[in-house]
Design an enzyme around this catalytic site. Sequence first.
Site, mmCIF file in Angstrom:
data_model
loop_
_atom_site.group_PDB
_atom_site.id
_atom_site.type_symbol
_atom_site.label_atom_id
_atom_site.label_comp_id
_atom_site.label_asym_id
_atom_site.label_seq_id
_atom_site.Cartn_x
_atom_site.Cartn_y
_atom_site.Cartn_z
ATOM 1 N N LYS A 198 0.883 -1.174 0.000
ATOM 2 C CA LYS A 198 0.000 0.000 0.000
ATOM 3 C C LYS A 198 0.924 1.228 0.000
ATOM 4 C CE LYS A 198 -4.362 1.224 2.169
ATOM 5 N NZ LYS A 198 -5.160 1.524 0.996
HETATM 6 N N1 PMP Z 1 -7.484 -2.655 -3.186
HETATM 7 C C1 PMP Z 1 -6.939 -1.434 -3.055
HETATM 8 C C2 PMP Z 1 -6.160 -0.858 -4.192
HETATM 9 C C3 PMP Z 1 -7.131 -0.695 -1.870
HETATM 10 O O1 PMP Z 1 -6.599 0.522 -1.732
HETATM 11 C C4 PMP Z 1 -7.902 -1.266 -0.829
HETATM 12 C C5 PMP Z 1 -8.161 -0.485 0.430
HETATM 13 N N2 PMP Z 1 -7.148 -0.631 1.370
HETATM 14 C C6 PMP Z 1 -8.422 -2.558 -1.005
HETATM 15 C C7 PMP Z 1 -8.206 -3.215 -2.202
HETATM 16 C C8 PMP Z 1 -9.196 -3.235 0.086
HETATM 17 O O2 PMP Z 1 -8.319 -3.600 1.130
HETATM 18 P P1 PMP Z 1 -8.831 -3.692 2.639
HETATM 19 O O3 PMP Z 1 -9.990 -4.584 2.629
HETATM 20 O O4 PMP Z 1 -7.674 -4.241 3.390
HETATM 21 O O5 PMP Z 1 -9.164 -2.299 3.057
#
Ligand code: PMP
Length: 314
Positions: A157
């Site tokens: 991320k």
């Molecule tokens: N894909 C991307 C590109 C994201 O930014 C997120 C949000 N964090 C997600 C998927 C979903 O991840 P999570 O369920 O851990 O928030």
Amino acid sequence: MTLPTYAFFEGKIVPYGQAKVGVMNHTLNYGTGVFGGIRGYWNEEQEQLFVFRPLDHFKRLLNSAKIMCSQVEYDENELRDVALELLRREELREDCYLRPLIYKSDELIGVRLHDLSDDVAMFAVPFTRYVERDEGAHVTFSSWRRIDDNMIPARGKITGAYVNSALIKTDAVRAGFDEALVLTQEGHVSEGSAENIFLLRNNRLITPPVSDNILEGITRRTVMTLAEQELGLEVEERSVDRTEVFLADELFMTGTAAQITAIVRVDHRAIGDGVMGPATAELRRLYSDVVRGRIKQYLHWTTPVYVNEPTPVA
Ligand code: PMP
């Protein structure tokens, strides 16, 4: 959006206005930071704020940091403790969003990852809905492609990588859609701009594998568990073609911010009957109870923020 009162900055909780970096900051210039997004859910009956899967979020944050050669002096337990302390100081008694950030704190010219210092920042704000029509979104396929693991690692991320998400989201919204799905360079469905994607087809739940340039979502993992254990659905991780999406019986996106967002139309084609399907509705109901600490079996995912005063003995 209201600004927080406090932030965790340079090792301590300070008034938000004091949490500032200089314009030469490395991460501001080159996008070399990593971040997280964690939700806190207010439970009215218990007068308690529950943070959802904080250790899983902080573990992913530290993994993202590892990819970016960033090192911080905190482990996931210590980061969780900072988060809880910050939420208590903010006195949040409503649904909220917590944003931890690991950034390169040097002020210098030079694109690289090595020989730089890293620091942690964190703040929390009240937060409700992320996708406007989360009970029936209309999405499009983006003309942008998802960043590849060999370009900017999608499983990290990474702040700079969110230019890809921002391009996807803005073009979708300006074209009148709520969100967009994005394809890999090979043309397989990867995910949304900030959400993972699930299809229900012939009673099987299908989601793209971690090798199709997705962020390894924590809501994705949560939904896979709930679908298997509570709905008795078989979950399949495999590459998904674009036209399979049109033929899905049900379609939804998952994410910390988006939670479980039902998709009812893709590029003007109705999904199923064009309304939220029963499995999506059931998963949304379950998810909302789980994150608010209402289901005993999943209490290990929720961390309470406030220490409730014990009832005095008469
Ligand atoms: N894909 C991307 C590109 C994201 O930014 C997120 C949000 N964090 C997600 C998927 C979903 O991840 P999570 O369920 O851990 O928030």
